[in-house]
Scaffold this motif. Structure first.
Motif, PDB file in Angstrom:
ATOM      1  N   LEU A   1      22.947  40.611  31.480  1.00  0.00           N
ATOM      2  CA  LEU A   1      23.960  39.770  32.125  1.00  0.00           C
ATOM      3  C   LEU A   1      24.623  40.512  33.278  1.00  0.00           C
ATOM      4  N   ARG A   2      24.984  41.774  33.057  1.00  0.00           N
ATOM      5  CA  ARG A   2      25.650  42.541  34.118  1.00  0.00           C
ATOM      6  C   ARG A   2      24.734  42.723  35.329  1.00  0.00           C
ATOM      7  N   THR A   3      23.452  43.034  35.062  1.00  0.00           N
ATOM      8  CA  THR A   3      22.491  43.197  36.159  1.00  0.00           C
ATOM      9  C   THR A   3      22.353  41.903  36.946  1.00  0.00           C
ATOM     10  N   TRP A   4      22.217  40.800  36.224  1.00  0.00           N
ATOM     11  CA  TRP A   4      22.081  39.468  36.839  1.00  0.00           C
ATOM     12  C   TRP A   4      23.330  39.128  37.653  1.00  0.00           C
ATOM     13  N   MET A   5      24.507  39.388  37.083  1.00  0.00           N
ATOM     14  CA  MET A   5      25.757  39.073  37.768  1.00  0.00           C
ATOM     15  C   MET A   5      25.917  39.909  39.037  1.00  0.00           C
ATOM     16  N   MET A   6      25.581  41.210  38.965  1.00  0.00           N
ATOM     17  CA  MET A   6      25.732  42.062  40.153  1.00  0.00           C
ATOM     18  C   MET A   6      24.716  41.726  41.234  1.00  0.00           C
ATOM     19  N   ASP A   7      23.614  41.100  40.851  1.00  0.00           N
ATOM     20  CA  ASP A   7      22.659  40.611  41.847  1.00  0.00           C
ATOM     21  C   ASP A   7      23.199  39.382  42.562  1.00  0.00           C
ATOM     22  N   LEU A   8      23.656  38.414  41.765  1.00  0.00           N
ATOM     23  CA  LEU A   8      24.118  37.144  42.331  1.00  0.00           C
ATOM     24  C   LEU A   8      25.498  37.228  42.959  1.00  0.00           C
ATOM     25  N   CYS A   9      26.309  38.186  42.499  1.00  0.00           N
ATOM     26  CA  CYS A   9      27.701  38.262  42.937  1.00  0.00           C
ATOM     27  C   CYS A   9      28.038  39.648  43.472  1.00  0.00           C
ATOM     28  N   ASP A  10      29.092  39.690  44.264  1.00  0.00           N
ATOM     29  CA  ASP A  10      29.669  40.964  44.673  1.00  0.00           C
ATOM     30  C   ASP A  10      30.784  41.287  43.686  1.00  0.00           C
ATOM     31  N   LEU A  11      30.454  42.107  42.681  1.00  0.00           N
ATOM     32  CA  LEU A  11      31.461  42.555  41.720  1.00  0.00           C
ATOM     33  C   LEU A  11      32.178  43.737  42.375  1.00  0.00           C
ATOM     34  N   HIS A  12      33.286  43.445  43.042  1.00  0.00           N
ATOM     35  CA  HIS A  12      33.899  44.472  43.889  1.00  0.00           C
ATOM     36  C   HIS A  12      35.022  45.249  43.202  1.00  0.00           C
ATOM     37  N   THR A  13      35.623  44.679  42.130  1.00  0.00           N
ATOM     38  CA  THR A  13      36.782  45.351  41.534  1.00  0.00           C
ATOM     39  C   THR A  13      36.836  45.144  40.024  1.00  0.00           C
ATOM     40  N   ILE A  14      37.184  46.219  39.311  1.00  0.00           N
ATOM     41  CA  ILE A  14      37.477  46.129  37.877  1.00  0.00           C
ATOM     42  C   ILE A  14      38.834  46.776  37.635  1.00  0.00           C
ATOM     43  N   LEU A  15      39.708  46.060  36.960  1.00  0.00           N
ATOM     44  CA  LEU A  15      41.005  46.590  36.542  1.00  0.00           C
ATOM     45  C   LEU A  15      40.960  46.844  35.039  1.00  0.00           C
ATOM     46  N   ARG A  16      41.078  48.116  34.637  1.00  0.00           N
ATOM     47  CA  ARG A  16      41.133  48.461  33.219  1.00  0.00           C
ATOM     48  C   ARG A  16      42.582  48.277  32.759  1.00  0.00           C
ATOM     49  N   LEU A  17      42.814  47.254  31.956  1.00  0.00           N
ATOM     50  CA  LEU A  17      44.181  46.915  31.550  1.00  0.00           C
ATOM     51  C   LEU A  17      44.705  47.858  30.472  1.00  0.00           C
ATOM     52  N   PRO A  18      46.019  48.057  30.459  1.00  0.00           N
ATOM     53  CA  PRO A  18      46.612  48.895  29.412  1.00  0.00           C
ATOM     54  C   PRO A  18      46.558  48.204  28.058  1.00  0.00           C
ATOM     55  N   THR A  19      46.757  48.967  27.001  1.00  0.00           N
ATOM     56  CA  THR A  19      46.742  48.395  25.653  1.00  0.00           C
ATOM     57  C   THR A  19      48.064  47.696  25.361  1.00  0.00           C
ATOM     58  N   GLY A  20      48.040  46.835  24.337  1.00  0.00           N
ATOM     59  CA  GLY A  20      49.254  46.156  23.895  1.00  0.00           C
ATOM     60  C   GLY A  20      49.553  44.858  24.601  1.00  0.00           C
ATOM     61  N   ILE A  21      48.671  44.429  25.525  1.00  0.00           N
ATOM     62  CA  ILE A  21      48.933  43.192  26.269  1.00  0.00           C
ATOM     63  C   ILE A  21      48.647  41.963  25.418  1.00  0.00           C
ATOM     64  N   PHE A  22      47.515  41.991  24.689  1.00  0.00           N
ATOM     65  CA  PHE A  22      47.135  40.847  23.868  1.00  0.00           C
ATOM     66  C   PHE A  22      47.309  41.212  22.406  1.00  0.00           C
ATOM     67  N   TYR A  23      48.417  40.784  21.841  1.00  0.00           N
ATOM     68  CA  TYR A  23      48.688  41.143  20.437  1.00  0.00           C
ATOM     69  C   TYR A  23      47.699  40.496  19.490  1.00  0.00           C
ATOM     70  N   ALA A  24      47.410  39.209  19.689  1.00  0.00           N
ATOM     71  CA  ALA A  24      46.581  38.479  18.728  1.00  0.00           C
ATOM     72  C   ALA A  24      45.195  39.096  18.596  1.00  0.00           C
ATOM     73  N   GLN A  25      44.608  39.506  19.723  1.00  0.00           N
ATOM     74  CA  GLN A  25      43.276  40.070  19.658  1.00  0.00           C
ATOM     75  C   GLN A  25      43.312  41.567  19.396  1.00  0.00           C
ATOM     76  N   GLY A  26      44.262  42.262  20.021  1.00  0.00           N
ATOM     77  CA  GLY A  26      44.371  43.689  19.830  1.00  0.00           C
ATOM     78  C   GLY A  26      43.228  44.489  20.428  1.00  0.00           C
ATOM     79  N   VAL A  27      42.444  43.896  21.321  1.00  0.00           N
ATOM     80  CA  VAL A  27      41.296  44.604  21.888  1.00  0.00           C
ATOM     81  C   VAL A  27      41.641  45.122  23.284  1.00  0.00           C
ATOM     82  N   LYS A  28      40.852  46.079  23.749  1.00  0.00           N
ATOM     83  CA  LYS A  28      41.035  46.620  25.091  1.00  0.00           C
ATOM     84  C   LYS A  28      40.382  45.664  26.085  1.00  0.00           C
TER      85      LYS A  28
END
Length: 488
Positions: free
Chosen positions: A318-345
């Motif tokens: 999926l990532r390879t396909w997406m980077m081919d079709l799209c310009d994936l120009h930015t990723i923001l690594r979010l801090p922890t504690g934002i989504f309590y219900a899920q608790g995932v990074k």
């Protein structure tokens, strides 16, 4: 907005009255939605949208079983209303109230609120405040449907939605992204008065689209849209089913799709899916939908958990396909504690659909807002100011083409070429700063925040197990079964 805050607090306190009736927090918000919808139509002079004989005034003046019986009949009739938005909010609506005294307490208290001031401050703001209160209350479990407003506002400011664009959220929840996009456009068009009549009509009726699977959440979504002057646009559908194929192509997609796997391990049933057709991982399937939903040149900002960045097999394809079709120009690594219900990074991926079908991603800029950052939660709430440095680094071009300055190995903002990512087996789980998350968690004092941190670790472990299970190929399973049978 003191009046709005006061009204939200009063409405929320009424939930205590209903506990004896067995009404949960989420059911209470749904119940309030029915009643507030009727009251707000009265306050705004729009009761003509309702069937004759079913008005707030008639309901409020009644009492006892007569009032409760009338209310039940009212919900049934409104679900059959000719007005599409009214019908959408009340389809299959049922009251959870059993005691007439509780209904009377609700109608009386709602009537006594300062509605003049509420109208002045905006009824949409009042309702959003109620949704935020429900999401922030750990007992309600509604956080999974609610993306924090500071994060939404940051994303919308960077994506700069424009009049005339189709904005889609395929997992709309309570419509936070769509409402924020609408607010941004109104702030830049003098509340649409700078637009001509046709353009203003488009903004109210056709600019915003999407889907929401959960019926009660869809009601809250439609109510939120209505109170912000948006006439529908979000359907009660499963976007990963054929219904999702019918959603209008978008200039901009803003979304926080649900985490986890489809119930019962089900796969998407979309005829247009190829990369994720055989996975039960919803986040991966939503990424394929988003890429397919974008018009050529269209842009997206999507909240996704870490496993989407590193999962092998389907995830890597999926990532390879997406980077081919799209310009994936930015990723923001979010801090922890934002989504309590899920608790995932989590992360935000920013990308643009290319006009060609290959070679669109040349480099990916990564901003690490997670390492050496405090854990956000009740002790330390997330604010708009927390995103200021990232927004400055991102720049003023929504497509990510503004001049950017790399900060090096000691900084939070770095550039990685497509070749460097390919050498990592197309993994986008890129971190270079020493992560002192454990040290940050030691500073937590509120029980809710400590619990959220624990849940986060457990969820992350489960995500890794799910990712591993997805990697087991059918042939491997057959081999293992044959070996086990031979051993017997």
């Amino acid at each position: 907005m003191t009046t709005t805050t006061d009204i939200v607090a009063k409405l929320w306190s009424l939930c205590n009255v209903l506990r004896d009736d067995g009404v949960t927090y989420n059911e209470y918000v749904t119940e309030l939605t029915y009643l507030l919808f009727l009251k707000m139509l009265e306050e705004t002079g729009r009761e003509s949208r309702l069937p004759d004989g079913y008005r707030w005034g008639i309901l409020a003046k009644r009492a006892g079983m007569e009032q409760l019986d009338y209310y039940k009949a009212m919900l049934l009739e409104l679900g059959k209303a000719k007005d599409g938005l009214v019908a959408a909010i009340f389809t299959d609506a049922q009251t959870r109230l059993r005691k007439p005294t509780n209904l009377k307490a609700l109608t009386s208290n709602i009537d006594q609120l300062d509605w003049f001031s509420a109208r002045e401050e905006g009824l949409g703001n009042l309702y959003e405040g109620l949704l935020e209160k429900n999401a922030s209350d750990k007992k309600s479990g509604a956080g999974q449907y609610f993306t924090p407003r500071p994060l939404i506002d940051c994303i919308v400011r960077l994506m700069q939605p424009q009049p005339g664009e189709v904005v889609q959220d395929p997992a709309a929840g309570t419509a936070g992204f769509l409402v924020a996009a609408d607010r941004y456009i109104k702030d830049h068009t003098d509340d649409l008065y700078k637009l001509n009549e046709g353009q203003a009509f488009f903004q109210r009726h056709n600019a915003f689209t999407g889907g929401e699977l959960v019926p009660d959440t869809h009601r809250l979504c439609m109510m939120n849209l209505l109170l912000h002057g948006i006439e529908g646009g979000v359907d009660n559908i499963d976007t990963l089913s054929p219904d999702g194929e019918a959603l209008a192509k978008a200039d901009l997609v803003l979304t926080n799709p649900p985490f986890g796997t489809k119930k019962g391990g089900g796969r998407p049933t979309r005829s247009d899916f190829s990369v994720t057709a055989d996975t039960s991982n919803k986040q991966l399937a939503f990424v394929e939908h988003i890429v397919r939903a974008l018009k050529p040149g269209g842009r997206a900002a999507v909240v996704l958990p870490d496993n989407v960045l590193f999962e092998d097999n389907t995830g890597r394809r999926l990532r390879t396909w997406m980077m081919d079709l799209c310009d994936l120009h930015t990723i923001l690594r979010l801090p922890t504690g934002i989504f309590y219900a899920q608790g995932v990074k989590t992360n935000v991926l920013f990308f643009q659909r290319g006009k060609a079908d290959s070679g669109n991603t040349k480099a990916v800029w990564v901003y690490d807002m997670r390492a050496n950052m405090p854990v956000f939660g009740k002790t330390r709430p997330l604010t708009v100011a927390a995103f200021a440095e990232f927004e400055a680094a991102y720049g003023d071009d929504p497509m990510g083409r503004a001049k950017r300055e790399e900060q090096g190995e000691e900084g939070r903002w770095r550039k990685f070429t497509r070749e460097a990512i390919a050498a990592r087996n197309d993994s986008l789980d890129i971190a270079w700063l020493r992560d002192t998350e454990t040290e940050a968690e030691e500073g937590l004092t509120e029980p809710e925040d400590i619990a959220a941190a624990i849940i986060g670790h457990l969820k992350a472990a489960l995500e890794e197990i799910e990712a591993l299970s997805e990697e087991i190929e059918p042939d491997s399973v057959d081999e293992a079964a044959a070996l086990a049978e031979a051993a017997e």
